[in-house]
Design a protein around this motif. Structure first.
Motif, short mmCIF file in Angstrom:
data_model
loop_
_atom_site.label_atom_id
_atom_site.label_comp_id
_atom_site.label_asym_id
_atom_site.label_seq_id
_atom_site.Cartn_x
_atom_site.Cartn_y
_atom_site.Cartn_z
N ASN A 70 0.84 -1.20 0.00
CA ASN A 70 0.00 0.00 0.00
C ASN A 70 0.87 1.25 0.00
OD1 ASN A 70 -1.67 2.25 1.53
ND2 ASN A 70 -3.12 0.79 0.69
N GLU A 71 0.42 2.25 -0.73
CA GLU A 71 1.21 3.48 -0.86
C GLU A 71 1.55 4.14 0.48
OE1 GLU A 71 -0.48 6.50 -3.56
OE2 GLU A 71 0.42 8.01 -2.22
N LEU A 72 0.69 3.94 1.48
CA LEU A 72 0.93 4.60 2.78
C LEU A 72 2.04 3.95 3.59
CD1 LEU A 72 -2.74 5.10 4.02
CD2 LEU A 72 -1.12 6.92 3.43
N TYR B 286 -7.45 7.22 7.29
CA TYR B 286 -6.85 6.82 6.00
C TYR B 286 -7.71 5.81 5.24
CZ TYR B 286 -2.72 9.22 7.74
OH TYR B 286 -1.87 10.18 8.22
N GLY B 287 -9.01 5.76 5.58
CA GLY B 287 -9.90 4.78 4.97
C GLY B 287 -9.94 4.81 3.44
N ASP B 288 -9.89 6.02 2.86
CA ASP B 288 -9.94 6.12 1.38
C ASP B 288 -8.86 5.25 0.74
OD1 ASP B 288 -11.95 7.87 1.63
OD2 ASP B 288 -10.82 9.65 0.97
N GLN B 289 -7.71 5.19 1.39
CA GLN B 289 -6.59 4.47 0.78
C GLN B 289 -6.48 3.01 1.21
OE1 GLN B 289 -4.37 8.12 1.70
NE2 GLN B 289 -2.82 7.24 0.36
N VAL B 290 -7.20 2.64 2.27
CA VAL B 290 -6.96 1.28 2.78
C VAL B 290 -8.22 0.41 2.97
CG1 VAL B 290 -4.84 1.99 3.95
CG2 VAL B 290 -6.97 1.90 5.25
N ALA B 291 -9.40 1.04 3.09
CA ALA B 291 -10.60 0.25 3.43
C ALA B 291 -10.85 -0.87 2.42
CB ALA B 291 -11.82 1.17 3.53
#
Ligand SMILES: Nc1nc2c(c(=O)[nH]1)N[C@H]1C(S)=C(S)[C@@H](COP(=O)(O)O)O[C@H]1N2
Ligand SMILES: [Mo]
Length: 335
Positions: free
Chosen positions: A220-222, A316-321
């Motif tokens: 993941n990018e984060l 950070y849900g947009d990126q991981v949910a």
């Protein structure tokens, strides 16, 4: 998840709210822990540091030598230029460090880590990969593009900070070693040094500290490998010379002092889930799922001491949910 509650008399001086929720003090009282670790004298000598000393004076100089020092401060990534909260002052972040290899007592982490020798250091990247590598930290730093990102950070004990990390996406490193199709998880192992780390000997924890992510989480990018903080190389207490940062998960996933990154086909064990049934593999932040011993609905900002509402996936849900839509049907993803 249910476990017997220990009576925790509130009249005792060490039962400050923060300490009251220290998950790791499940089995022993803090005083007992410290006594077994032989820190009684140190606590006596430094006893006031946590409360009254100017924490700024506790900060050792960051590791300013080394060939990579000239790369700091790294350029801030505009996508993570601002985490919607004011930055936590460096001294406040240092005063709240969690690093059990040194001590369970937060005020002792900075002075003990300042005495520890973090150099030389090598990192092994191995397992289910086509090109395993063992790299000296300086070689690794030369290889990887460094950037700065401001992230929110949320400890399971319900304190939170906002800090600029320097580092590189873990995905960039993993691509270099070419994961095989059999690779499903990434195991992160930290330095094992029972003689050098003063906190390791007496406690019955499964050292060395180890963590793991699914391959998707690791890519993941984060997900960062952080090599610095506040525009400088990483100081000992925050996890020199390199640590994991996974900002949508509780802080214990963000393992410090990494020596090995291993790709595996089976799900690896993790330090905290081995130590206590209160913790599971995923540990994603969710304000609606309380810890067995306290609420996660709000968090205490280290910068101001004020409580603010906790956000799902730490915001950070947009990126991981998306990674959990299917998983959460069969897995316990919140602890
Ligand atoms: N090796 C190691 N990594 C660790 C820990 C630890 O005790 N040892 N504590 C974890 C916990 S519980 C938290 S909240 C964060 C704290 O990071 P900080 O001290 O840099 O704020 O580090 C995590 N990584
Ligand atoms: Mo934590």
């Amino acid at each position: 998840m249910s476990r017997p509650r220990r009576p925790r008399p509130r009249s005792r001086p060490w039962n400050l709210p923060e300490r009251d929720v220290t998950p790791e003090a499940t089995y022993l009282s803090r005083r007992e822990l410290l006594r077994r670790m032989g820190h009684g004298a140190a606590i006596g000598a430094l006893g006031l540091l946590g409360c009254t000393a100017d924490q700024g004076t506790l900060l050792p100089p960051a590791a300013a030598d080394g060939p990579a020092a000239s790369r700091y401060p790294a350029k801030r990534n505009p996508r993570y230029a601002d985490a919607g909260r004011s930055l936590t002052p460096a001294a406040k972040a240092a005063a709240s460090c969690n690093y059990y290899e040194f001590s369970v007592e937060k005020s002792l982490v900075v002075p003990l880590a300042a005495k520890y020798e973090f150099s030389p250091w090598t990192v092994e990247i191995s397992g289910e990969v086509a090109k395993p590598q063992t790299l000296d930290i300086d070689a690794l730093l030369k290889l990887m593009p460094l950037e700065e990102r401001v992230y929110r950070f949320r400890c399971v004990e319900a304190w939170a900070m906002t800090v600029p990390w320097t580092g590189f996406p873990l995905s960039a490193l993993l691509k270099r070693v070419e994961p095989r199709s059999s690779a499903k998880y990434v195991r992160l192992v930290t330095r094992h040094d029972p003689k050098g780390f003063p906190g390791v000997g007496a406690l019955g924890y499964p050292w060395p500290y180890h963590e793991a992510l699914t391959l998707a989480e690791a890519m993941n990018e984060l997900t960062l490998i952080a090599t610095g903080i506040y525009g400088k190389p990483m100081p000992g207490h925050h996890g020199a010379p390199l640590r994991l940062i996974v900002p949508w998960k509780y802080g214990f996933k963000s393992a410090k002092s990494l020596v090995k990154i291993e790709l595996t086909s089976e799900r690896p064990k993790t330090f905290w889930s081995s130590a206590s049934p209160e913790y599971g593999f995923f540990a994603n932040v969710n304000p609606k799922v309380p810890h067995p011993r306290w609420s996660q609905a709000s968090e205490r900002m280290l910068s101001t001491g004020r409580r603010v509402p906790t956000q799902l996936f730490n915001g950070y849900g947009d990126q991981v949910a998306g990674m959990y839509t299917e998983l959460q049907k069969t897995e316990r993803i919140w602890y």
